[in-house]
Design a protein around this motif. Sequence first.
Motif, mmCIF file in Angstrom:
data_model
loop_
_atom_site.group_PDB
_atom_site.id
_atom_site.type_symbol
_atom_site.label_atom_id
_atom_site.label_comp_id
_atom_site.label_asym_id
_atom_site.label_seq_id
_atom_site.Cartn_x
_atom_site.Cartn_y
_atom_site.Cartn_z
ATOM 1 N N GLU A 253 35.906 43.334 53.484
ATOM 2 C CA GLU A 253 36.774 42.675 52.506
ATOM 3 C C GLU A 253 35.992 42.221 51.278
ATOM 4 O O GLU A 253 36.504 42.265 50.162
ATOM 5 C CB GLU A 253 37.492 41.499 53.169
ATOM 6 C CG GLU A 253 38.498 41.928 54.226
ATOM 7 C CD GLU A 253 39.361 40.777 54.704
ATOM 8 O OE1 GLU A 253 39.714 39.911 53.876
ATOM 9 O OE2 GLU A 253 39.668 40.728 55.915
ATOM 10 N N GLU A 254 34.754 41.770 51.489
ATOM 11 C CA GLU A 254 33.934 41.371 50.346
ATOM 12 C C GLU A 254 33.573 42.578 49.492
ATOM 13 O O GLU A 254 33.482 42.486 48.264
ATOM 14 C CB GLU A 254 32.658 40.672 50.828
ATOM 15 C CG GLU A 254 31.786 40.108 49.727
ATOM 16 C CD GLU A 254 32.414 38.940 48.977
ATOM 17 O OE1 GLU A 254 31.983 38.690 47.833
ATOM 18 O OE2 GLU A 254 33.327 38.291 49.519
ATOM 19 N N GLN A 255 33.373 43.721 50.136
ATOM 20 C CA GLN A 255 33.064 44.939 49.389
ATOM 21 C C GLN A 255 34.255 45.393 48.548
ATOM 22 O O GLN A 255 34.091 45.934 47.461
ATOM 23 C CB GLN A 255 32.657 46.061 50.358
ATOM 24 C CG GLN A 255 31.359 45.805 51.101
ATOM 25 C CD GLN A 255 30.157 45.708 50.202
ATOM 26 O OE1 GLN A 255 30.073 46.378 49.173
ATOM 27 N NE2 GLN A 255 29.203 44.859 50.558
ATOM 28 N N SER A 256 35.459 45.167 49.048
ATOM 29 C CA SER A 256 36.647 45.625 48.328
ATOM 30 C C SER A 256 37.095 44.640 47.252
ATOM 31 O O SER A 256 37.744 45.035 46.278
ATOM 32 C CB SER A 256 37.802 45.865 49.307
ATOM 33 O OG SER A 256 38.179 44.657 49.946
ATOM 34 N N GLU A 257 36.753 43.364 47.423
ATOM 35 C CA GLU A 257 37.126 42.351 46.435
ATOM 36 C C GLU A 257 36.096 41.230 46.467
ATOM 37 O O GLU A 257 35.903 40.590 47.500
ATOM 38 C CB GLU A 257 38.519 41.784 46.716
ATOM 39 C CG GLU A 257 38.979 40.779 45.670
ATOM 40 C CD GLU A 257 40.376 40.253 45.942
ATOM 41 O OE1 GLU A 257 41.122 40.027 44.971
ATOM 42 O OE2 GLU A 257 40.731 40.077 47.134
ATOM 43 N N SER A 258 35.432 40.997 45.355
ATOM 44 C CA SER A 258 34.387 39.981 45.308
ATOM 45 C C SER A 258 34.974 38.587 45.501
ATOM 46 O O SER A 258 36.168 38.360 45.314
ATOM 47 C CB SER A 258 33.652 40.035 43.961
ATOM 48 O OG SER A 258 34.503 39.581 42.912
ATOM 49 N N SER A 259 34.109 37.654 45.855
ATOM 50 C CA SER A 259 34.562 36.275 46.041
ATOM 51 C C SER A 259 35.111 35.699 44.748
ATOM 52 O O SER A 259 36.104 34.950 44.762
ATOM 53 C CB SER A 259 33.404 35.409 46.552
ATOM 54 O OG SER A 259 33.106 35.712 47.895
ATOM 55 N N GLU A 260 34.501 36.044 43.625
ATOM 56 C CA GLU A 260 35.007 35.535 42.352
ATOM 57 C C GLU A 260 36.419 36.066 42.087
ATOM 58 O O GLU A 260 37.309 35.308 41.682
ATOM 59 C CB GLU A 260 34.085 35.908 41.200
ATOM 60 C CG GLU A 260 34.568 35.367 39.857
ATOM 61 C CD GLU A 260 33.573 35.581 38.736
ATOM 62 O OE1 GLU A 260 32.772 34.672 38.470
ATOM 63 O OE2 GLU A 260 33.599 36.679 38.129
ATOM 64 N N ALA A 261 36.626 37.359 42.319
ATOM 65 C CA ALA A 261 37.955 37.935 42.119
ATOM 66 C C ALA A 261 38.971 37.306 43.063
ATOM 67 O O ALA A 261 40.123 37.045 42.695
ATOM 68 C CB ALA A 261 37.908 39.450 42.333
ATOM 69 N N ARG A 262 38.544 37.040 44.279
ATOM 70 C CA ARG A 262 39.431 36.422 45.269
ATOM 71 C C ARG A 262 39.790 34.994 44.822
ATOM 72 O O ARG A 262 40.937 34.558 44.956
ATOM 73 C CB ARG A 262 38.732 36.401 46.626
ATOM 74 C CG ARG A 262 39.642 36.187 47.812
ATOM 75 C CD ARG A 262 38.812 36.238 49.098
ATOM 76 N NE ARG A 262 38.193 37.543 49.273
ATOM 77 C CZ ARG A 262 38.763 38.568 49.875
ATOM 78 N NH1 ARG A 262 39.988 38.441 50.358
ATOM 79 N NH2 ARG A 262 38.125 39.722 50.004
ATOM 80 N N PHE A 263 38.812 34.265 44.276
ATOM 81 C CA PHE A 263 39.085 32.915 43.791
ATOM 82 C C PHE A 263 40.047 32.966 42.607
ATOM 83 O O PHE A 263 40.989 32.164 42.529
ATOM 84 C CB PHE A 263 37.778 32.228 43.387
ATOM 85 C CG PHE A 263 37.929 30.761 43.083
ATOM 86 C CD1 PHE A 263 37.902 29.819 44.088
ATOM 87 C CD2 PHE A 263 38.100 30.328 41.773
ATOM 88 C CE1 PHE A 263 38.050 28.466 43.819
ATOM 89 C CE2 PHE A 263 38.249 28.976 41.486
ATOM 90 C CZ PHE A 263 38.224 28.039 42.509
ATOM 91 N N LEU A 264 39.832 33.904 41.709
ATOM 92 C CA LEU A 264 40.722 34.043 40.551
ATOM 93 C C LEU A 264 42.151 34.337 40.990
ATOM 94 O O LEU A 264 43.113 33.899 40.338
ATOM 95 C CB LEU A 264 40.221 35.162 39.638
ATOM 96 C CG LEU A 264 38.919 34.904 38.875
ATOM 97 C CD1 LEU A 264 38.428 36.187 38.225
ATOM 98 C CD2 LEU A 264 39.106 33.826 37.821
ATOM 99 N N ARG A 265 42.299 35.048 42.079
ATOM 100 C CA ARG A 265 43.625 35.441 42.575
ATOM 101 C C ARG A 265 44.296 34.330 43.372
ATOM 102 O O ARG A 265 45.478 34.415 43.711
ATOM 103 C CB ARG A 265 43.489 36.713 43.419
ATOM 104 C CG ARG A 265 44.799 37.412 43.721
ATOM 105 C CD ARG A 265 44.563 38.851 44.152
ATOM 106 N NE ARG A 265 43.726 38.963 45.325
ATOM 107 C CZ ARG A 265 44.156 38.875 46.590
ATOM 108 N NH1 ARG A 265 45.435 38.656 46.836
ATOM 109 N NH2 ARG A 265 43.315 39.013 47.597
ATOM 110 N N GLY A 266 43.536 33.278 43.685
ATOM 111 C CA GLY A 266 44.111 32.149 44.397
ATOM 112 C C GLY A 266 44.097 32.251 45.898
ATOM 113 O O GLY A 266 44.833 31.532 46.577
ATOM 114 N N THR A 267 43.240 33.142 46.459
ATOM 115 C CA THR A 267 43.195 33.316 47.911
ATOM 116 C C THR A 267 41.851 32.891 48.502
ATOM 117 O O THR A 267 41.509 33.284 49.608
ATOM 118 C CB THR A 267 43.481 34.784 48.291
ATOM 119 O OG1 THR A 267 42.517 35.637 47.652
ATOM 120 C CG2 THR A 267 44.885 35.185 47.874
#
Length: 428
Positions: A253-267
């Motif tokens: 999951e980290e490879q498919s979406e970075s932590s920063e992107a995940r934070f920006l998305r609200g998840t």
Amino acid sequence: MTMTRSWPRWCAGLLVAGLLAGCGADERAEGASGITVVLFGDAEEIAGYRTMVEAFEGATPDVNVTLSPVASQDELMAKLTTSFAGGTPPDVFLLNYRRYGQFAAQGAIEPAQSYLDASEALDEGDFSPRALDAFRFDGKALTCMPQNLSSLVVYYNADLFVNAGVPVPKAGWTWDDFLVTAKALTGDGRYGVGVEPSVPRIAPFVWSNGGELVDDPNRPTRLTLTGQPATRKAVDWFLDLQLVHKVVPPDAEEQSESSEARFLRGTLGMYLNSRVAVPTLRTIKDFGWDVAPLPVAPGGAPASILHSDAYCMSAGRPDHAAAWRFIEFAMGPKGQGILAESGRTVPSRLDVARSDAFLRPSLPPRSAQVYLDADPYLRATPRTATWSRVERETDALLEELFYGRVEREKGLWELEEKIRPLFQEPPR
């Protein structure tokens, strides 16, 4: 004022070290009014630097600046290596204290100390001593001028905290508080924490618990991730976030979406990073967010890691006057103020750091004072000639451990053994 070094002296040293493939003569005319500045950053960061350069050129019309940005520090290192190899390094480059040692060890950087001492625009007392000390390669003379004083902090999604019914983090919260919060924020496609497995991320937890990363911070010869009980406890706690508690996104999951992107998305509930994240995080419109200090080890002390980049001048130039004039402006109240307003930096200049240009109560993060409060607890990693490679290869092995690709005991032992020879090798 001009201080010079001949190209052959430091080029030869860099060749021996394996950093450069060759050296050429500087082809630009002596006395030219143009300088090249190389630095790294994402689009939001570079916009701030462009604004600062435009202000400098407006105030200094006889000096033209060519800004040559790259996206990452790895790209910057590659670009610097190539330009030094061709004998045409930039006049000024921005470099992190964890990476400048290999250049400083070979005399490729024009020391900044004498320029600062003679400056009528800048005074050493204007700046944070911790930022300055990180760029004293020999322990005394200042090598480069540090433009920021950031730290590792916890960014958090305030809306998710409310929904989960957990209190927002405050100074003095503990590892136990952090873990309870992370568990409460994990579930339904969300994760409690986003953190990369790396030396800069694990170091503050080691220090908070009273441990050390290396056997001697000034002259390290080996890592001590397993040999010191306090260090090992912190390392295990960090690894357990992923391997045991599952509050960090798994490998795929980290490879498919970075932590920063995940934070920006609200998840993502909490995201560990330095001030560098703020320009991007300010694009968030769908939820509220803020910043908090790192949690403290049980019975330990507050700790964070210094994040600082500095303007360095390439050695061997016949004249550094224009380059130093740029650095004087960038490190002055106006230059530091422009970058502070961009959100990118925690200014190393103390008067600007304490001003509204940085604190900006009208913009997130509301708790910007957290960065300034961290100053007394900041520590730096070693600044040796080989540290950049030590850190890079340690990070790769920590990632293997963090995501369970290798067994913990065997992996930690092999990590220390593999990294040990790198402390003695010349920089690459």
